[in-house]
Design a protein around this motif. Structure first.
Motif, short mmCIF file in Angstrom:
data_model
loop_
_atom_site.label_atom_id
_atom_site.label_comp_id
_atom_site.label_asym_id
_atom_site.label_seq_id
_atom_site.Cartn_x
_atom_site.Cartn_y
_atom_site.Cartn_z
N GLU A 10 1.00 -1.17 0.05
CA GLU A 10 0.16 0.07 -0.08
C GLU A 10 1.02 1.39 -0.05
O GLU A 10 0.39 2.24 -0.49
CB GLU A 10 -0.79 0.05 1.16
N ARG A 13 2.07 1.83 -3.48
CA ARG A 13 0.91 2.11 -4.49
C ARG A 13 0.54 3.62 -3.91
O ARG A 13 0.42 4.28 -5.13
CB ARG A 13 -0.34 1.48 -4.07
N HIS A 14 0.83 3.94 -2.83
CA HIS A 14 0.27 5.48 -2.55
C HIS A 14 1.75 6.39 -3.07
O HIS A 14 1.54 7.26 -3.68
CB HIS A 14 0.74 5.67 -0.85
N THR A 15 2.94 5.94 -2.94
CA THR A 15 3.96 6.62 -3.62
C THR A 15 3.84 6.84 -5.11
O THR A 15 4.19 7.90 -5.83
CB THR A 15 5.45 5.88 -3.41
N MET A 16 3.48 5.67 -5.72
CA MET A 16 3.48 5.65 -7.13
C MET A 16 2.22 6.64 -7.64
O MET A 16 2.38 7.27 -8.82
CB MET A 16 3.16 4.18 -7.82
N ALA A 17 1.02 6.69 -6.86
CA ALA A 17 0.05 7.56 -7.10
C ALA A 17 0.51 9.18 -6.89
O ALA A 17 -0.04 9.90 -7.68
CB ALA A 17 -1.08 7.34 -6.38
N ARG A 18 1.28 9.44 -5.96
CA ARG A 18 1.69 10.79 -5.64
C ARG A 18 2.66 11.14 -6.87
O ARG A 18 2.56 12.42 -7.32
CB ARG A 18 2.39 10.87 -4.23
N TYR A 19 3.65 10.24 -7.13
CA TYR A 19 4.47 10.56 -8.41
C TYR A 19 3.62 10.76 -9.61
O TYR A 19 3.92 11.84 -10.36
CB TYR A 19 5.11 9.34 -8.57
N THR A 20 2.76 9.98 -10.00
CA THR A 20 1.87 10.19 -11.12
C THR A 20 1.04 11.45 -11.07
O THR A 20 1.25 11.98 -12.14
CB THR A 20 1.00 8.90 -11.54
N HIS A 21 0.48 11.48 -10.17
CA HIS A 21 -0.68 12.59 -10.19
C HIS A 21 0.17 13.82 -10.17
O HIS A 21 0.08 14.91 -10.94
CB HIS A 21 -1.49 12.63 -8.71
#
Length: 68
Positions: A10, A13-21
């Motif tokens: 999790e 996933r959170h880090t990847m979402a922050r990166y992408t966003h």
């Protein structure tokens, strides 16, 4: 899967979402914050003419700022 692995997944996933966003919205400070001070952003699988390698938050920020 145990609790420790679930929490680790999790967090990733959170880090990847922050990166992408942040990257999609060209939010330089938010994007750079995803990296450690000595983090590296580099390309893979592209022609040498399109490859890049940036080390550290300041280099990464400079690269992204060129897109804004």
């Amino acid at each position: 899967m145990d609790l420790e692995e679930a929490l680790a997944r999790e967090a990733i996933r959170h880090t990847m979402a922050r990166y992408t966003h942040a990257g999609d919205r060209l939010r330089v400070d938010d994007f750079v914050a995803v990296f450690t001070e000595d983090g590296i952003l580099q390309s893979e699988g592209v022609a040498d003419t399109d490859s890049f390698h940036y080390r550290g938050r300041s280099e990464i920020a400079s690269w992204l700022t060129r897109w804004t």
